[in-house]
Motif scaffolding. Structure first.
Motif, PDB file in Angstrom:
ATOM      1  N   PRO A  85       0.827  -1.217   0.000  1.00 47.57           N
ATOM      2  CA  PRO A  85       0.000   0.000   0.000  1.00 47.57           C
ATOM      3  C   PRO A  85       0.860   1.265   0.000  1.00 47.57           C
ATOM      4  O   PRO A  85       1.939   1.300   0.589  1.00 47.57           O
ATOM      5  CB  PRO A  85      -0.807  -0.119   1.299  1.00 47.57           C
ATOM      6  CG  PRO A  85      -0.795  -1.568   1.617  1.00 47.57           C
ATOM      7  CD  PRO A  85       0.518  -2.084   1.146  1.00 47.57           C
ATOM      8  N   ALA A  86       0.350   2.307  -0.661  1.00 43.64           N
ATOM      9  CA  ALA A  86       1.090   3.571  -0.740  1.00 43.64           C
ATOM     10  C   ALA A  86       1.382   4.132   0.640  1.00 43.64           C
ATOM     11  O   ALA A  86       2.456   4.687   0.886  1.00 43.64           O
ATOM     12  CB  ALA A  86       0.279   4.575  -1.565  1.00 43.64           C
ATOM     13  N   GLU A  87       0.430   3.977   1.556  1.00 42.52           N
ATOM     14  CA  GLU A  87       0.640   4.521   2.903  1.00 42.52           C
ATOM     15  C   GLU A  87       1.776   3.812   3.627  1.00 42.52           C
ATOM     16  O   GLU A  87       2.526   4.428   4.396  1.00 42.52           O
ATOM     17  CB  GLU A  87      -0.651   4.414   3.718  1.00 42.52           C
ATOM     18  CG  GLU A  87      -1.149   2.975   3.900  1.00 42.52           C
ATOM     19  CD  GLU A  87      -2.580   2.924   4.386  1.00 42.52           C
ATOM     20  OE1 GLU A  87      -2.851   2.150   5.313  1.00 42.52           O
ATOM     21  OE2 GLU A  87      -3.412   3.657   3.827  1.00 42.52           O
ATOM     22  N   VAL A  88       1.937   2.525   3.347  1.00 43.12           N
ATOM     23  CA  VAL A  88       3.045   1.780   3.962  1.00 43.12           C
ATOM     24  C   VAL A  88       4.373   2.219   3.352  1.00 43.12           C
ATOM     25  O   VAL A  88       5.364   2.426   4.051  1.00 43.12           O
ATOM     26  CB  VAL A  88       2.848   0.265   3.776  1.00 43.12           C
ATOM     27  CG1 VAL A  88       4.064  -0.507   4.288  1.00 43.12           C
ATOM     28  CG2 VAL A  88       1.593  -0.194   4.507  1.00 43.12           C
ATOM     29  N   ALA A 120       9.348   5.316   3.811  1.00 44.02           N
ATOM     30  CA  ALA A 120      10.200   6.367   3.257  1.00 44.02           C
ATOM     31  C   ALA A 120      10.489   7.438   4.302  1.00 44.02           C
ATOM     32  O   ALA A 120      11.624   7.905   4.439  1.00 44.02           O
ATOM     33  CB  ALA A 120       9.534   6.983   2.031  1.00 44.02           C
ATOM     34  N   LYS A 121       9.459   7.838   5.055  1.00 47.94           N
ATOM     35  CA  LYS A 121       9.650   8.848   6.100  1.00 47.94           C
ATOM     36  C   LYS A 121      10.597   8.343   7.177  1.00 47.94           C
ATOM     37  O   LYS A 121      11.469   9.075   7.658  1.00 47.94           O
ATOM     38  CB  LYS A 121       8.301   9.232   6.707  1.00 47.94           C
ATOM     39  CG  LYS A 121       7.423  10.064   5.795  1.00 47.94           C
ATOM     40  CD  LYS A 121       6.112  10.427   6.472  1.00 47.94           C
ATOM     41  CE  LYS A 121       5.275  11.321   5.567  1.00 47.94           C
ATOM     42  NZ  LYS A 121       3.948  11.671   6.186  1.00 47.94           N
ATOM     43  N   SER A 122      10.428   7.092   7.559  1.00 52.59           N
ATOM     44  CA  SER A 122      11.291   6.512   8.585  1.00 52.59           C
ATOM     45  C   SER A 122      12.752   6.496   8.133  1.00 52.59           C
ATOM     46  O   SER A 122      13.666   6.735   8.923  1.00 52.59           O
ATOM     47  CB  SER A 122      10.821   5.087   8.904  1.00 52.59           C
ATOM     48  OG  SER A 122      11.704   4.453   9.801  1.00 52.59           O
ATOM     49  N   ARG A 163       5.949  15.540  -1.921  1.00 54.44           N
ATOM     50  CA  ARG A 163       5.516  15.145  -3.267  1.00 54.44           C
ATOM     51  C   ARG A 163       4.983  13.719  -3.251  1.00 54.44           C
ATOM     52  O   ARG A 163       3.973  13.415  -3.888  1.00 54.44           O
ATOM     53  CB  ARG A 163       6.680  15.258  -4.252  1.00 54.44           C
ATOM     54  CG  ARG A 163       7.104  16.689  -4.572  1.00 54.44           C
ATOM     55  CD  ARG A 163       6.108  17.377  -5.501  1.00 54.44           C
ATOM     56  NE  ARG A 163       6.501  18.737  -5.802  1.00 54.44           N
ATOM     57  CZ  ARG A 163       7.224  19.100  -6.860  1.00 54.44           C
ATOM     58  NH1 ARG A 163       7.634  18.180  -7.718  1.00 54.44           N
ATOM     59  NH2 ARG A 163       7.533  20.359  -7.059  1.00 54.44           N
ATOM     60  N   TRP A 164       5.685  12.859  -2.578  1.00 51.78           N
ATOM     61  CA  TRP A 164       5.257  11.457  -2.525  1.00 51.78           C
ATOM     62  C   TRP A 164       3.943  11.312  -1.771  1.00 51.78           C
ATOM     63  O   TRP A 164       3.125  10.452  -2.109  1.00 51.78           O
ATOM     64  CB  TRP A 164       6.341  10.606  -1.881  1.00 51.78           C
ATOM     65  CG  TRP A 164       7.556  10.435  -2.747  1.00 51.78           C
ATOM     66  CD1 TRP A 164       7.665  10.713  -4.082  1.00 51.78           C
ATOM     67  CD2 TRP A 164       8.834   9.947  -2.344  1.00 51.78           C
ATOM     68  NE1 TRP A 164       8.930  10.433  -4.535  1.00 51.78           N
ATOM     69  CE2 TRP A 164       9.670   9.949  -3.497  1.00 51.78           C
ATOM     70  CE3 TRP A 164       9.370   9.500  -1.129  1.00 51.78           C
ATOM     71  CZ2 TRP A 164      10.998   9.536  -3.453  1.00 51.78           C
ATOM     72  CZ3 TRP A 164      10.688   9.080  -1.090  1.00 51.78           C
ATOM     73  CH2 TRP A 164      11.489   9.105  -2.240  1.00 51.78           C
ATOM     74  N   ALA A 172       7.812   6.850  -3.657  1.00 52.25           N
ATOM     75  CA  ALA A 172       8.143   6.431  -2.288  1.00 52.25           C
ATOM     76  C   ALA A 172       8.722   5.027  -2.253  1.00 52.25           C
ATOM     77  O   ALA A 172       9.470   4.677  -1.335  1.00 52.25           O
ATOM     78  CB  ALA A 172       6.894   6.513  -1.409  1.00 52.25           C
ATOM     79  N   ALA A 173       8.410   4.220  -3.258  1.00 53.47           N
ATOM     80  CA  ALA A 173       8.967   2.865  -3.321  1.00 53.47           C
ATOM     81  C   ALA A 173      10.478   2.888  -3.551  1.00 53.47           C
ATOM     82  O   ALA A 173      11.160   1.879  -3.341  1.00 53.47           O
ATOM     83  CB  ALA A 173       8.283   2.079  -4.432  1.00 53.47           C
TER      84      ALA A 173
END
Length: 337
Positions: free
Chosen positions: A43-46, A51-53, A71-72, A83-84
């Motif tokens: 999932p995009a949220e994951v 990515a943030k982490s 942007r992501w 983000a991937a």
């Protein structure tokens, strides 16, 4: 769909009468994570959370990463990266840190494949990271994409080493020879150039190759020193530049002639720092908007104009920055030569 319903990822409402009997009337999402797992997707949220982490701890040194993550969050790409691809941005930071550490230890230039092998045990890895490295160095997701060699030059990496090209009727001291420059120009390894023995009437750096060659042919018999930067100059070039300027009297004027665009003023800001450390103040040459004919002007976006003004001010050219803010256009140096 039946299999997705079986794992409770979706629900299906089937038709029950007449022509609708046996047809799907409605599909409802029950659990997005279960559905993603069923489909073999993340999932995009994951992806964004990962990515943030990974990248937020680096944002204090590279603030542009906050823009990248924003942007992501909007499901937009940054130079084709999503983000991937967060690991690529993390690795890009590693490359910049590695190159800067080598520079501080005296290894001011290194082949890309060698650096990639040492850092990743993969000689091709760094070449795949040029886009995120470019964004990190520029400090903006909206910065214009630069030629690969210019990005590598900035951090002291190279595909193949190129000599520094110099022109003018001046005497240059090198490791083994002290002599006048050849006509129309000469090329030397940066580390071999020690100083300029004679005193030139001016020193001028030139960003673009075509312009340098034209000026070299025109002025090779004059008491001037022209130096080609090849875009953004690399660390060995910058060290050589500082050595030359330190040996020259502060009364010798120092100029830079580059593109009237974001990249041109960014290069100027870097050269201005080196000149300042060597006791000189660099001035622009043919970079004022008033010198550009109407037919050569290209309208610039507000973001590009803001970046140009920022780097013009960083070069110590506040008045020129004000003129750029009013003019709102860019132009390549070769068209003015």
């Amino acid at each position: 769909m039946q299999a997705a319903r079986a794992v409770n990822a979706i629900s299906i409402l089937m038709g029950e009468r007449g022509a609708e009997d046996g047809f799907i009337q409605r599909i409802d999402l029950v659990d997005s994570r279960v559905l993603a797992e069923f489909l073999g997707k993340v999932p995009a949220e994951v992806l964004l959370a990962n990515a943030k982490s990974l990248l937020m701890p680096l944002a204090d040194r590279f603030p542009v990463l906050v823009e990248v993550l924003q942007r992501w969050t909007q499901l937009r790409l940054v130079r084709t990266f999503s983000a991937a691809d967060a690991q690529d941005w993390f690795d890009a930071v590693r490359v910049i840190d590695f190159a800067r550490e080598n520079t501080s230890l005296g290894a001011v230039s290194m082949p890309i494949n060698e650096a990639s092998g040492k850092l990743f045990r993969d000689t091709k890895r760094i070449k795949k990271l040029v886009a995120p490295i470019d964004v990190l160095l520029a400090g903006s997701v909206d910065a214009e994409s630069r030629d690969h060699s210019e990005v590598w030059n900035e951090i002291g990496l190279f595909r193949e080493e190129h000599p520094v090209r110099m022109a003018g009727h001046v005497i240059v001291e090198r490791d083994r020879v002290t002599a006048f420059l050849d006509t129309p120009y000469s090329g030397f390894p940066a580390f071999s150039v020690k100083r300029v023995v004679s005193i030139p009437s001016l020193v001028m750096t030139i960003e673009n190759q075509t312009t340098f060659h034209s000026e070299a042919r025109r002025r090779c018999d004059e008491n001037v020193l022209l130096i080609y930067t090849a875009g953004m100059p690399n660390p060995p070039w910058r060290e050589m530049y500082a050595r030359i300027l330190k040996e020259l009297p502060s009364c010798v004027p120092v100029f830079h002639w580059g593109d009237v665009d974001e990249g041109g003023f960014r290069i100027a800001s870097v050269l201005a720092q080196e000149a300042h450390k060597a006791g000189h103040t660099i001035k622009p040459w043919s970079m004022h908007p008033d010198t550009v004919p109407e037919e050569h002007r290209r309208p610039a976006s507000a973001n590009t104009v803001n970046k140009m003004v920022h780097f013009a001010e960083a070069a110590g050219w506040s008045a020129l920055g004000e003129a750029i803010a009013v003019a709102k256009f860019t132009v390549e140096q070769e068209s003015l030569a």
